[in-house]
Design a protein around this motif. Structure first.
Motif, PDB file in Angstrom:
ATOM      1  N   UNK A  95      31.212  19.880  28.550  1.00 60.50           N
ATOM      2  CA  UNK A  95      32.444  19.241  28.064  1.00 60.50           C
ATOM      3  C   UNK A  95      33.132  18.410  29.145  1.00 60.50           C
ATOM      4  N   UNK A  96      32.477  18.244  30.294  1.00 62.72           N
ATOM      5  CA  UNK A  96      33.095  17.437  31.346  1.00 62.72           C
ATOM      6  C   UNK A  96      32.654  15.984  31.184  1.00 62.72           C
ATOM      7  N   UNK A  97      32.456  15.255  32.294  1.00 65.81           N
ATOM      8  CA  UNK A  97      32.168  13.819  32.197  1.00 65.81           C
ATOM      9  C   UNK A  97      30.821  13.474  32.801  1.00 65.81           C
ATOM     10  N   UNK A  98      29.947  14.454  32.966  1.00 72.95           N
ATOM     11  CA  UNK A  98      28.631  14.197  33.535  1.00 72.95           C
ATOM     12  C   UNK A  98      27.696  13.515  32.550  1.00 72.95           C
ATOM     13  N   UNK A 144      26.760  15.812  29.749  1.00 69.09           N
ATOM     14  CA  UNK A 144      27.872  16.518  29.108  1.00 69.09           C
ATOM     15  C   UNK A 144      28.208  15.824  27.793  1.00 69.09           C
ATOM     16  N   UNK A 145      27.403  16.126  26.757  1.00 68.03           N
ATOM     17  CA  UNK A 145      27.605  15.422  25.483  1.00 68.03           C
ATOM     18  C   UNK A 145      28.022  16.338  24.350  1.00 68.03           C
ATOM     19  N   UNK A 146      28.555  17.531  24.667  1.00 65.98           N
ATOM     20  CA  UNK A 146      29.024  18.428  23.608  1.00 65.98           C
ATOM     21  C   UNK A 146      30.114  17.754  22.780  1.00 65.98           C
ATOM     22  N   UNK A 147      31.032  17.043  23.437  1.00 66.99           N
ATOM     23  CA  UNK A 147      32.113  16.379  22.689  1.00 66.99           C
ATOM     24  C   UNK A 147      31.555  15.297  21.766  1.00 66.99           C
ATOM     25  N   UNK A 148      30.531  14.569  22.225  1.00 65.28           N
ATOM     26  CA  UNK A 148      29.923  13.538  21.381  1.00 65.28           C
ATOM     27  C   UNK A 148      29.266  14.163  20.155  1.00 65.28           C
ATOM     28  N   UNK A 149      28.619  15.293  20.352  1.00 70.51           N
ATOM     29  CA  UNK A 149      28.014  16.002  19.220  1.00 70.51           C
ATOM     30  C   UNK A 149      29.096  16.474  18.258  1.00 70.51           C
ATOM     31  N   UNK A 150      30.188  17.002  18.802  1.00 71.79           N
ATOM     32  CA  UNK A 150      31.301  17.409  17.938  1.00 71.79           C
ATOM     33  C   UNK A 150      31.760  16.225  17.079  1.00 71.79           C
ATOM     34  N   UNK A 151      31.906  15.063  17.702  1.00 71.38           N
ATOM     35  CA  UNK A 151      32.357  13.883  16.961  1.00 71.38           C
ATOM     36  C   UNK A 151      31.385  13.542  15.838  1.00 71.38           C
ATOM     37  N   UNK A 178      39.033  21.224  22.209  1.00 75.80           N
ATOM     38  CA  UNK A 178      39.285  22.001  20.999  1.00 75.80           C
ATOM     39  C   UNK A 178      39.426  21.051  19.819  1.00 75.80           C
ATOM     40  N   UNK A 179      38.797  21.458  18.699  1.00 81.31           N
ATOM     41  CA  UNK A 179      38.905  20.668  17.482  1.00 81.31           C
ATOM     42  C   UNK A 179      38.720  21.534  16.257  1.00 81.31           C
ATOM     43  N   UNK A 197      35.222  23.944  22.927  1.00 82.02           N
ATOM     44  CA  UNK A 197      34.259  23.542  23.940  1.00 82.02           C
ATOM     45  C   UNK A 197      34.752  24.052  25.277  1.00 82.02           C
ATOM     46  N   UNK A 198      34.227  25.177  25.720  1.00 79.80           N
ATOM     47  CA  UNK A 198      34.685  25.807  26.961  1.00 79.80           C
ATOM     48  C   UNK A 198      33.908  25.234  28.144  1.00 79.80           C
ATOM     49  N   UNK A 199      34.536  25.187  29.318  1.00 80.59           N
ATOM     50  CA  UNK A 199      33.809  24.738  30.510  1.00 80.59           C
ATOM     51  C   UNK A 199      32.618  25.644  30.781  1.00 80.59           C
ATOM     52  N   UNK A 200      31.748  25.192  31.700  1.00 83.14           N
ATOM     53  CA  UNK A 200      30.531  25.947  31.952  1.00 83.14           C
ATOM     54  C   UNK A 200      30.622  26.985  33.042  1.00 83.14           C
ATOM     55  N   UNK A 201      31.572  26.839  33.961  1.00 84.37           N
ATOM     56  CA  UNK A 201      31.666  27.814  35.047  1.00 84.37           C
ATOM     57  C   UNK A 201      32.146  29.157  34.517  1.00 84.37           C
TER      58      UNK A 201
END
Length: 411
Positions: free
Chosen positions: A254-257, A260-267, A288-289, A298-302
């Motif tokens: 969920x970051x900007x790497x 890191x495409x979880x947000x794109x998949x959510x969309x 969150x959505x 979408x929680x961070x990975x650490x």
């Protein structure tokens, strides 16, 4: 593009406004611990339903032993013995006593129970060495609950005492808001299952285990859908499956790497984003959505970021889905025992060990605070909030903190 950060309080408010109590279902009382009542409970009978003995002893008429003394005891005839679960065969008469066990119904005619330690039993007779007051050692019918009492209202959280009282009132099944169905997905090509040996560049999937345990603390048994590599199509497929649940928790991506495409998949799956980025560390890239009433985190990975984000945002949402009105642990103030620096404008969520000295809370960092240092959570019973800015806090100053648990003490 970097997210526009919002405060912890605003992020939690955005989450909770989307979380609504789930439908009502009938649940066996034995499975209802931690759930929230969706019905009013009115007592249909007294609890206890009859006068009963408060201890083992002898049921008597108080007037028969009014003259008893240690020098001149009063002797009564024992007519029968009543264990719990049985009733006397007849009413108690003058100069008689009935041996009675704790919980047994007080026989008609008796108005006191004298404990066994104060009498002497001898050849079918019993000697009393002192008078007693009427109603001594008798638990009256309706002493706990009277027929017609409104015992619980809507929204009552069912703990051990509430469940016990419902059992005494004869409610084997209760109407409650159901538990949410939660799915957990861990993302990242570097992850391997906990029972696999590590290869080059690999780490074990700890996030699914910690998230599962945090859900279990609320009485929720989540479904762990597994690990998905950094592949767009595979991520889309498993997240589509996760959207069949009330709540979807993903960790990582969920970051900007580049991967890191979880947000794109959510969309693409139609998730309407309500936030991305919280002004806190660890946990900044939280997303969150919602989709059709389903909550998608979408929680961070650490590992530490995952647990802190769950505590601050996911836990309150799960409680609200279960019908809880109070969803957030109360804030306390504690004296911090060492300097804590804060290098930027985000709130620093420090894992601490908190304890009380009299009425004053004190807190100390658990050590190294990196977002990947899971041992910092192992030693923590609280989360302290150090305000953003270059100063941080100095030893002896106060900070807000959440108490995650209050440790037990040696007897």
């Amino acid at each position: 593009m970097a997210p526009k950060l919002i405060s912890i309080e605003e992020a939690r408010a955005r989450v909770l406004v989307e979380a609504h109590a789930l439908p009502v279902e009938s649940t066996a009382l034995a499975e209802a611990f931690g759930l929230v009542l969706a019905e009013e409970i009115v007592a249909s009978h007294n609890v206890p339903p009859f006068d009963n003995a408060g201890m083992d002893g002898f049921a008597v008429r108080a007037e028969d032993i009014v003259d008893a003394t240690s020098d001149h005891p009063v002797e009564l005839t024992i007519t029968e013995t009543i264990p719990a679960g049985r009733v006397a065969s007849r009413a108690l008469g003058p100069d008689e006593a009935i041996k009675i066990m704790t919980g047994a119904p007080v026989p008609e005619g008796a108005d006191a129970v004298v404990q066994s330690e104060l009498v002497e039993e001898r050849d079918g007779q019993v000697l009393f060495y002192q008078p007693v007051k009427r109603r001594i050692n008798i638990r009256g019918a309706g002493e706990d609950v009277r027929a017609g009492d409104r015992v619980f209202g809507l929204g009552q959280v069912l703990g051990p005492a509430e469940i016990g009282l419902l059992a005494s009132l004869g409610h084997p099944v209760v109407q409650v808001h159901r538990r949410p169905r939660v799915a957990i997905i861990a993302t990242g090509s570097e992850l391997v299952p906990v029972d696999r040996p590590l290869g080059p560049g690999q780490i074990r999937n700890s996030n699914s285990f910690s998230l599962r345990a945090q859900c279990q603390q609320l009485g929720i048994e989540p479904v762990v859908l597994g690990i998905v590599s950094d592949d767009y199509a595979a991520t889309k497929a498993i997240m589509a499956e996760g959207l069949e649940y009330d709540v979807l928790l993903t960790s990582g991506g969920v970051s900007v790497g580049q991967f890191d495409f979880v947000k794109d998949v959510q969309d693409e799956l139609g998730v309407e984003r309500r936030l991305w980025g919280v002004s806190m560390k660890p946990g900044k890239p939280l997303s969150f959505g919602v989709k059709n009433g389903k909550l998608v985190f979408g929680l961070p990975g650490n590992p530490v970021s995952v647990m802190v984000s769950f505590e601050l945002f996911v836990r309150p949402a799960l409680l609200r889905l279960m019908g809880h009105q109070k969803t957030t642990r109360p804030l306390h103030r504690a004296v911090i025992v060492e300097d804590v620096a804060n290098s930027d404008g985000r709130v620093y969520v420090v894992r601490v060990r908190a304890w009380r000295e009299g009425s004053v809370w004190h807190a100390s960092s658990t050590g190294a605070q990196g977002s990947g240092i899971l041992r910092s959570m192992v030693g923590a019973n609280g989360l302290a909030f150090v305000p953003g800015g270059p100063r941080g806090v100095k030893a002896g100053e106060e900070v807000d903190f959440l108490l995650l648990r209050e440790d037990l003490e040696e007897p």
